[in-house]
Design an enzyme around this catalytic site. Sequence first.
Site, PDB file in Angstrom:
ATOM      1  N   HIS A 227       0.877  -1.176   0.000  1.00  0.00           N
ATOM      2  CA  HIS A 227       0.000   0.000   0.000  1.00  0.00           C
ATOM      3  C   HIS A 227       0.907   1.215   0.000  1.00  0.00           C
ATOM      4  O   HIS A 227       1.603   1.467   0.991  1.00  0.00           O
ATOM      5  CB  HIS A 227      -0.897   0.010   1.243  1.00  0.00           C
ATOM      6  CG  HIS A 227      -1.790  -1.189   1.307  1.00  0.00           C
ATOM      7  ND1 HIS A 227      -3.051  -1.203   0.756  1.00  0.00           N
ATOM      8  CD2 HIS A 227      -1.599  -2.429   1.821  1.00  0.00           C
ATOM      9  CE1 HIS A 227      -3.598  -2.400   0.938  1.00  0.00           C
ATOM     10  NE2 HIS A 227      -2.731  -3.167   1.577  1.00  0.00           N
TER      11      HIS A 227
ATOM     12  N   HIS B 156      -8.370 -10.572  -0.909  1.00  0.00           N
ATOM     13  CA  HIS B 156      -8.361 -10.374   0.541  1.00  0.00           C
ATOM     14  C   HIS B 156      -9.315 -11.422   1.100  1.00  0.00           C
ATOM     15  O   HIS B 156     -10.528 -11.290   0.982  1.00  0.00           O
ATOM     16  CB  HIS B 156      -8.805  -8.953   0.919  1.00  0.00           C
ATOM     17  CG  HIS B 156      -8.725  -8.703   2.398  1.00  0.00           C
ATOM     18  ND1 HIS B 156      -7.772  -7.902   2.969  1.00  0.00           N
ATOM     19  CD2 HIS B 156      -9.462  -9.200   3.422  1.00  0.00           C
ATOM     20  CE1 HIS B 156      -7.919  -7.907   4.282  1.00  0.00           C
ATOM     21  NE2 HIS B 156      -8.940  -8.693   4.587  1.00  0.00           N
TER      22      HIS B 156
ATOM     23  N   HIS C  61      -1.737 -12.268   1.912  1.00  0.00           N
ATOM     24  CA  HIS C  61      -1.404 -12.196   3.346  1.00  0.00           C
ATOM     25  C   HIS C  61      -2.072 -13.288   4.175  1.00  0.00           C
ATOM     26  O   HIS C  61      -2.873 -13.010   5.061  1.00  0.00           O
ATOM     27  CB  HIS C  61      -1.701 -10.806   3.932  1.00  0.00           C
ATOM     28  CG  HIS C  61      -2.983 -10.146   3.482  1.00  0.00           C
ATOM     29  ND1 HIS C  61      -4.211 -10.765   3.562  1.00  0.00           N
ATOM     30  CD2 HIS C  61      -3.215  -8.923   2.959  1.00  0.00           C
ATOM     31  CE1 HIS C  61      -5.135  -9.936   3.111  1.00  0.00           C
ATOM     32  NE2 HIS C  61      -4.554  -8.819   2.735  1.00  0.00           N
TER      33      HIS C  61
HETATM   34  C1  NCD Z   1      -4.436  -2.499   4.750  1.00  0.00           C
HETATM   35  C2  NCD Z   1      -4.506  -0.971   4.607  1.00  0.00           C
HETATM   36  O1  NCD Z   1      -4.334  -0.272   5.604  1.00  0.00           O
HETATM   37  O2  NCD Z   1      -4.712  -0.491   3.488  1.00  0.00           O
HETATM   38  N1  NCD Z   1      -4.488  -2.826   6.136  1.00  0.00           N
HETATM   39  C3  NCD Z   1      -4.063  -3.978   6.718  1.00  0.00           C
HETATM   40  O3  NCD Z   1      -4.253  -4.137   7.928  1.00  0.00           O
HETATM   41  N2  NCD Z   1      -3.442  -4.902   6.024  1.00  0.00           N
HETATM   42  C4  NCD Z   1      -5.521  -3.134   3.954  1.00  0.00           C
HETATM   43  C5  NCD Z   1      -5.385  -4.632   3.809  1.00  0.00           C
HETATM   44  O4  NCD Z   1      -4.514  -5.139   3.119  1.00  0.00           O
HETATM   45  O5  NCD Z   1      -6.214  -5.336   4.428  1.00  0.00           O
HETATM   46 ZN    ZN Z   2      -3.005  -5.135   1.973  1.00  0.00          ZN
END
Ligand code: NCD
Ligand code: ZN
Length: 351
Positions: free
Chosen positions: A20, A141, A179
């Site tokens: 991100h 996801h 993930h």
């Molecule tokens: C991610 C985000 O903040 O954009 N947050 C996270 O906890 N991984 C979004 C995501 O990948 O779920």
């Molecule tokens: Zn993510």
Amino acid sequence: MTTAGPDELVIRRPDDWHVHLRDGPMLALAADQTARQFARAIVMPNLVPPVTTMAAAGAYRDRILAALPPERDFTPLMTAYLTDTIDPDEVAEGFARGFFTACKLYPAGATTNSDAGVTDVAMIHPVLERMQAIGMPLLVHGEVVSEDVDVFDREAVFIERVLTPLLSDFPNLKVVLEHITTSDAVQFVESSSANLAATITAHHLHMDRNDLFRGGLRPHAYCLPVAKRREHKGALRRAATSGNPKFFLGTDTAPHPKADKEADCGCAGIFSAPVALESYVRVFEEEDALDRFEAFASEFGPAFYGLPLNGSRVLLRRTAMTVPDLITRQDEQVVPFHAGETLGWKFEGVL
Ligand code: NCD
Ligand code: ZN
């Protein structure tokens, strides 16, 4: 892998298959931290508004490149955010013209900026048909959001209720379960066809759910999917270090301002980019699998995506390295993963 000396590790330059990079004032900080270590990264589209068109992806890619210092050698690989109403023609044309490398499926409400996500996979069957036909990967996801499902069970229930039927409806679709956090996911990926792979973050290799409550509530350990029991972490560590090409590196680095994490409703996301390789390599060393690190970090991802391997190499040195408490740039302040800890490795740069 080459060992240039007993305390040096030289590997092909890795890529990060899930990042991100944000936008606006956070973008320069986030993009530079990823581009320091990684040659390419799959850039998540969960902006506000989400990236759903070629024009939006192209403009976002330009902003990322413009935010980087000129010495960085980095290629952002853009993704399209699937919504119930996304146009399959736009997605397919975007893939053919190189605007999109993949599409991301966020179940609506599952995580940060997922309100525009998919309410029911049936809504996106037309676009999944097209993606399957053209070989465009779907990045998932993998969490259900129903109120009746415990937050720690959301991934396992997603596999059963959503992913299993999706894979049987689209057997030739390339899918990355992003993930992963459970032994259920590891086993599912291992026993599925070669079209299903998974990314594993550094933080899920280090943390279990106890870390969220270690001596008090720890907002910087909170991410989605949330860390699970210790035995799940063990399964992830075995998968990552197994040499199975279905498991590869994706940090899910997700910076949020310090104040938004340390709040009465703290944001989900862990900022691991500043210490990504140092964090992963420590796991491989602890698991006595340093010889498998390069394949996980630099080979299995490109192989799954059908992209060439990187030509350059990076140097990691075995030395005490204390992680800063805060990464700052102008007014942005983000607490990195492993803040204040001393790691046994240091990323020395691209060779
Ligand atoms: C991610 C985000 O903040 O954009 N947050 C996270 O906890 N991984 C979004 C995501 O990948 O779920
Ligand atoms: Zn993510």
